[in-house]
Design a protein around this motif. Structure first.
Motif, PDB file in Angstrom:
ATOM      1  N   GLY A 139       6.207  14.176   2.601  1.00  0.00           N
ATOM      2  CA  GLY A 139       5.914  13.882   1.208  1.00  0.00           C
ATOM      3  C   GLY A 139       4.948  14.820   0.534  1.00  0.00           C
ATOM      4  N   LEU A 140       4.433  15.829   1.273  1.00  0.00           N
ATOM      5  CA  LEU A 140       3.463  16.763   0.697  1.00  0.00           C
ATOM      6  C   LEU A 140       3.857  18.198   1.033  1.00  0.00           C
ATOM      7  N   ARG A 141       3.549  19.099   0.114  1.00  0.00           N
ATOM      8  CA  ARG A 141       3.705  20.532   0.386  1.00  0.00           C
ATOM      9  C   ARG A 141       2.517  21.270  -0.211  1.00  0.00           C
ATOM     10  N   TRP A 142       2.346  22.490   0.248  1.00  0.00           N
ATOM     11  CA  TRP A 142       1.237  23.317  -0.221  1.00  0.00           C
ATOM     12  C   TRP A 142       1.758  24.651  -0.735  1.00  0.00           C
ATOM     13  N   LYS A 188       0.841  -1.196   0.000  1.00  0.00           N
ATOM     14  CA  LYS A 188       0.000   0.000   0.000  1.00  0.00           C
ATOM     15  C   LYS A 188       0.871   1.239   0.000  1.00  0.00           C
ATOM     16  N   ASP A 189       0.378   2.258  -0.656  1.00  0.00           N
ATOM     17  CA  ASP A 189       1.019   3.573  -0.674  1.00  0.00           C
ATOM     18  C   ASP A 189      -0.067   4.578  -0.324  1.00  0.00           C
ATOM     19  N   ARG A 190       0.048   5.221   0.841  1.00  0.00           N
ATOM     20  CA  ARG A 190      -1.004   6.112   1.315  1.00  0.00           C
ATOM     21  C   ARG A 190      -0.416   7.421   1.853  1.00  0.00           C
ATOM     22  N   TYR A 191      -1.231   8.456   1.760  1.00  0.00           N
ATOM     23  CA  TYR A 191      -0.917   9.736   2.379  1.00  0.00           C
ATOM     24  C   TYR A 191      -1.984  10.021   3.440  1.00  0.00           C
ATOM     25  N   TYR A 192      -1.542  10.524   4.584  1.00  0.00           N
ATOM     26  CA  TYR A 192      -2.459  10.853   5.669  1.00  0.00           C
ATOM     27  C   TYR A 192      -2.295  12.335   6.015  1.00  0.00           C
ATOM     28  N   ILE A 193      -3.404  13.034   6.064  1.00  0.00           N
ATOM     29  CA  ILE A 193      -3.393  14.449   6.420  1.00  0.00           C
ATOM     30  C   ILE A 193      -4.300  14.619   7.626  1.00  0.00           C
ATOM     31  N   ARG A 194      -3.741  15.031   8.747  1.00  0.00           N
ATOM     32  CA  ARG A 194      -4.559  15.291   9.929  1.00  0.00           C
ATOM     33  C   ARG A 194      -4.942  16.768   9.935  1.00  0.00           C
ATOM     34  N   VAL A 195      -6.242  17.000  10.009  1.00  0.00           N
ATOM     35  CA  VAL A 195      -6.800  18.339   9.861  1.00  0.00           C
ATOM     36  C   VAL A 195      -7.569  18.701  11.128  1.00  0.00           C
ATOM     37  N   ILE A 196      -7.443  19.943  11.548  1.00  0.00           N
ATOM     38  CA  ILE A 196      -8.197  20.427  12.694  1.00  0.00           C
ATOM     39  C   ILE A 196      -9.160  21.510  12.241  1.00  0.00           C
ATOM     40  N   LYS A 213       2.031  -5.734   9.589  1.00  0.00           N
ATOM     41  CA  LYS A 213       2.248  -4.561   8.748  1.00  0.00           C
ATOM     42  C   LYS A 213       3.696  -4.115   8.919  1.00  0.00           C
ATOM     43  N   MET A 214       4.425  -4.066   7.800  1.00  0.00           N
ATOM     44  CA  MET A 214       5.808  -3.592   7.794  1.00  0.00           C
ATOM     45  C   MET A 214       5.813  -2.249   7.077  1.00  0.00           C
ATOM     46  N   ARG A 215       5.959  -1.179   7.844  1.00  0.00           N
ATOM     47  CA  ARG A 215       5.691   0.160   7.332  1.00  0.00           C
ATOM     48  C   ARG A 215       6.928   1.048   7.323  1.00  0.00           C
ATOM     49  N   GLN A 216       7.097   1.754   6.209  1.00  0.00           N
ATOM     50  CA  GLN A 216       8.057   2.854   6.116  1.00  0.00           C
ATOM     51  C   GLN A 216       7.254   4.145   6.106  1.00  0.00           C
ATOM     52  N   ALA A 217       7.454   4.978   7.106  1.00  0.00           N
ATOM     53  CA  ALA A 217       6.655   6.189   7.267  1.00  0.00           C
ATOM     54  C   ALA A 217       7.546   7.422   7.215  1.00  0.00           C
ATOM     55  N   ASP A 218       7.070   8.417   6.504  1.00  0.00           N
ATOM     56  CA  ASP A 218       7.743   9.723   6.396  1.00  0.00           C
ATOM     57  C   ASP A 218       6.765  10.755   6.955  1.00  0.00           C
ATOM     58  N   ARG A 219       7.092  11.369   8.102  1.00  0.00           N
ATOM     59  CA  ARG A 219       6.147  12.227   8.818  1.00  0.00           C
ATOM     60  C   ARG A 219       6.642  13.663   8.935  1.00  0.00           C
ATOM     61  N   PHE A 220       5.666  14.572   9.058  1.00  0.00           N
ATOM     62  CA  PHE A 220       5.987  15.939   9.469  1.00  0.00           C
ATOM     63  C   PHE A 220       4.889  16.430  10.397  1.00  0.00           C
ATOM     64  N   VAL A 273      -2.302  19.719  10.855  1.00  0.00           N
ATOM     65  CA  VAL A 273      -1.453  19.604  12.032  1.00  0.00           C
ATOM     66  C   VAL A 273      -0.400  18.516  11.861  1.00  0.00           C
ATOM     67  N   HIS A 274      -0.603  17.608  10.874  1.00  0.00           N
ATOM     68  CA  HIS A 274       0.329  16.502  10.697  1.00  0.00           C
ATOM     69  C   HIS A 274       0.107  15.888   9.321  1.00  0.00           C
ATOM     70  N   VAL A 275       1.196  15.573   8.627  1.00  0.00           N
ATOM     71  CA  VAL A 275       1.094  14.865   7.353  1.00  0.00           C
ATOM     72  C   VAL A 275       2.038  13.670   7.392  1.00  0.00           C
ATOM     73  N   MET A 276       1.673  12.621   6.648  1.00  0.00           N
ATOM     74  CA  MET A 276       2.500  11.419   6.640  1.00  0.00           C
ATOM     75  C   MET A 276       2.304  10.671   5.327  1.00  0.00           C
ATOM     76  N   HIS A 277       3.406  10.180   4.795  1.00  0.00           N
ATOM     77  CA  HIS A 277       3.380   9.299   3.624  1.00  0.00           C
ATOM     78  C   HIS A 277       3.877   7.932   4.071  1.00  0.00           C
ATOM     79  N   THR A 278       3.118   6.887   3.778  1.00  0.00           N
ATOM     80  CA  THR A 278       3.518   5.546   4.182  1.00  0.00           C
ATOM     81  C   THR A 278       3.571   4.608   2.981  1.00  0.00           C
ATOM     82  N   GLU A 279       4.522   3.724   3.020  1.00  0.00           N
ATOM     83  CA  GLU A 279       4.600   2.601   2.096  1.00  0.00           C
ATOM     84  C   GLU A 279       4.732   1.362   2.967  1.00  0.00           C
ATOM     85  N   HIS A 280       3.782   0.439   2.839  1.00  0.00           N
ATOM     86  CA  HIS A 280       3.874  -0.722   3.713  1.00  0.00           C
ATOM     87  C   HIS A 280       3.446  -1.993   3.008  1.00  0.00           C
ATOM     88  N   LYS A 281       3.987  -3.087   3.547  1.00  0.00           N
ATOM     89  CA  LYS A 281       3.668  -4.420   3.075  1.00  0.00           C
ATOM     90  C   LYS A 281       2.814  -5.122   4.126  1.00  0.00           C
TER      91      LYS A 281
END
Length: 390
Positions: free
Chosen positions: A290-293, A198-206, A325-332, A307-315
């Motif tokens: 992995g994301l900018r605006w 899986k390849d996913r992006y997560y954006i936490r919004v307030i 879940k074996m995950r590589q996560a790139d967070r800010f 408040v937080h962004v993350m790009h994950t690649e996991h098996k």
């Protein structure tokens, strides 16, 4: 030289440790007024009824000793501590296994108790329960307020529990070599099968109108390199956490119960604000998360901010009712203006939440299922020399 925001600075992309929970760090001032309303960057908040425990696989000759971790030391200003046996003490693995079996029985009882606070919501489908196990290292803050007696003594009040959580963290980042080694071992020796990547992006919004409610937006990539919203959930809530210091092993063990609540019936203005943020996102592997605006697009309607962004690649690997879940996560994290890369391994106990919410549950079958997963971890995942990153 013009100022470059931290999350846009070049990264060497080398894995670095998982972020230390905000409770272990003084809260920094925000770089921008738009973030001042955000009070906590803790990735998963605690339930008011949280059950938190710490155990060790031996009760004799224990000591707090320094743990070498340059990254955590820089963040906290002091060298973290871990629990170990004193010099000359002898550990017998079979005795540790016996202690661990007793711990699992206590974990099962705590899970049953913790689920009572959310059982009806889980049955209705409003809440999704997850029982997880993780590999890492139990670390304690290296300051005078932390002593072995305070760690061993079970919290007896909410205030003491909060103090324990503030002094403890579970450090989960492992090396890429360890990830590869474990993946091969699980498939070749333990009967796991590869399911998918899986390849996913997560954006936490307030939402400024509801500052205590953080929405987690799971996104997938489109063919034109944009993002598509897949699911919106409330920030998960942790109901139970048990950390076990495995004294004869390189790594420790965490077992936890989380509750995830899907966001339903969003108001049209909320949907529009979230979609504005997502549609403005630019995928950029050179920035943390992995994301900018583009300038001026970091918020929507002066109401919705990230408040937080993350790009994950996991098996995903699967066997019976155990999912790895074996995950590589790139967070800010916008709260602390810090980013990191992390390699992490977690195990999900599929089917256990359903057993926990039954009217006439069988504690013995719950214990057996947890024992199976813990034995798998003890025998195969805790003693690899490639280790946790420092």
């Amino acid at each position: 030289m013009s100022y470059v925001p931290p999350h846009k600075r070049p990264s060497n992309r080398n894995p670095t440790p998982t972020p230390v929970p905000s409770s272990l760090n003084p809260k920094p001032s925000f770089a921008s007024p738009r973030h001042r309303h955000h009070q906590s960057s803790r990735l998963i908040p605690f339930s008011p009824h949280l059950i938190s425990r710490w155990y060790a696989t031996s009760t004799e000759s224990l000591a707090l000793v320094p743990y070498d971790s340059e990254v955590i030391e820089k963040k906290n200003g002091s060298k973290p501590l871990t629990v170990n046996v004193t010099d000359g003490a002898v550990l017998v693995e079979e005795e540790e296994r016996g202690v661990l079996k007793g711990i699992v029985e206590k974990v099962a009882r705590d899970l049953i108790e913790a689920v009572q606070h959310t059982k009806e919501e889980a049955r209705s489908g409003d809440v999704k329960l997850q029982v997880m196990a993780r590999v890492g290292k139990v670390l304690f803050r290296g300051d005078p307020s932390v002593c072995l007696d305070s760690i061993i003594k079970a919290p007896t009040s909410e205030g003491e529990l909060n103090k324990l959580q503030a002094r403890k963290t579970f450090y989960t980042t492992v090396s890429e070599e360890y990830m590869r080694e474990v993946g091969e071992l699980l498939v070749d020796k333990c009967g796991f099968k590869f399911v998918r990547e899986k390849d996913r992006y997560y954006i936490r919004v307030i939402d400024k109108r509801q500052p205590d409610l953080i929405m987690s937006c799971k996104c997938m990539t489109l063919h034109d390199s944009g993002l598509e919203l897949y699911k919106v959930e409330h920030k998960p809530l942790r109901h139970m956490v048990t950390d076990v210091s495995c004294l004869s092993k390189n790594f420790d063990l965490r077992i936890m119960l989380n509750a995830k609540r899907a966001v339903k019936n969003l108001d049209a203005d909320v949907v529009e604000g979230i979609n504005q943020l997502i549609s403005a996102a630019v995928i950029d592997p050179e920035v943390k998360g992995g994301l900018r605006w583009p300038l001026g697009k970091e918020s929507a309607a002066d109401r919705f901010v990230m408040v937080h962004v993350m790009h994950t690649e996991h098996k995903i690997l699967n066997r019976d009712k155990i999912r790895v879940k074996m995950r590589q996560a790139d967070r800010f994290d916008y709260h602390s203006s810090t980013g990191e890369d992390a390699n992490e391994i977690s195990l999900k106990l599929c089917g256990l939440p359903e057993q926990l919410t039954e009217d006439h549950l069988c504690e013995g079958s719950i214990v057996d299922m947890i024992q199976e997963v813990v034995a798998l971890i003890w025998d195969n995942l805790l003693s690899h020399s490639t280790g946790i990153l420092c």
